[in-house]
Design a protein around this motif. Sequence first.
Motif, short mmCIF file in Angstrom:
data_model
loop_
_atom_site.label_atom_id
_atom_site.label_comp_id
_atom_site.label_asym_id
_atom_site.label_seq_id
_atom_site.Cartn_x
_atom_site.Cartn_y
_atom_site.Cartn_z
N HIS A 57 51.34 14.82 65.16
CA HIS A 57 50.29 14.07 64.17
C HIS A 57 49.81 14.90 63.16
O HIS A 57 49.95 16.18 63.41
N HIS B 56 44.18 19.70 60.35
CA HIS B 56 45.19 20.24 61.26
C HIS B 56 46.59 19.33 61.28
O HIS B 56 46.57 18.22 61.13
N GLU C 141 46.90 22.52 66.07
CA GLU C 141 46.41 21.95 67.29
C GLU C 141 47.45 21.61 68.15
O GLU C 141 48.08 20.89 68.21
N GLU D 286 45.72 11.12 62.14
CA GLU D 286 44.49 11.02 62.72
C GLU D 286 43.51 11.30 61.49
O GLU D 286 43.57 11.92 60.75
#
Length: 148
Positions: A90, A17, A65, A139
């Motif tokens: 991110h 994501h 997200e 991430e």
Amino acid sequence: MNYQTLTYDTFLGPFNHVGVAVPDIGRAVTMYRDVFGVRNITEPKAFPPQGVTYAFVNLPGGQVELIEPYGEASPILKFLERHPKGGQHHICFEVKDIHAASLAMSEKGVRVLDEPRIGAHGMPVVFLHPGDVGAVLIELMETPGGEH
Ligand code: CO
């Protein structure tokens, strides 16, 4: 969970994501519904351990997200101070084993920002310092279900 059967060609598994920080998650959800016609969006949900309220915009190739600050210690408050209207925060890639990935990153001199902890997807995650990985906050998340 058994990750032995996972076969990623590279260290990084599938893209998962993009995290987008927003000052008002309700407005962001409405925008994805009304402007893009997306119907598969989860209800915004507070997640105190990570200091965010999140909603997933589910698309065929991955997720957006949406994250809104939750609480005074939210890690995205500073980001929103610099970008009051929000913005891309991110990107997230899956890895087979978060602890192995975290160790491998440290050994390569990449700063891992924290110990692995459970993220909004219910899987352990770590964040890598943007200064060490191409100026993007990355991430890493253990593959949900280990089914790739
Ligand atoms: Co994320």
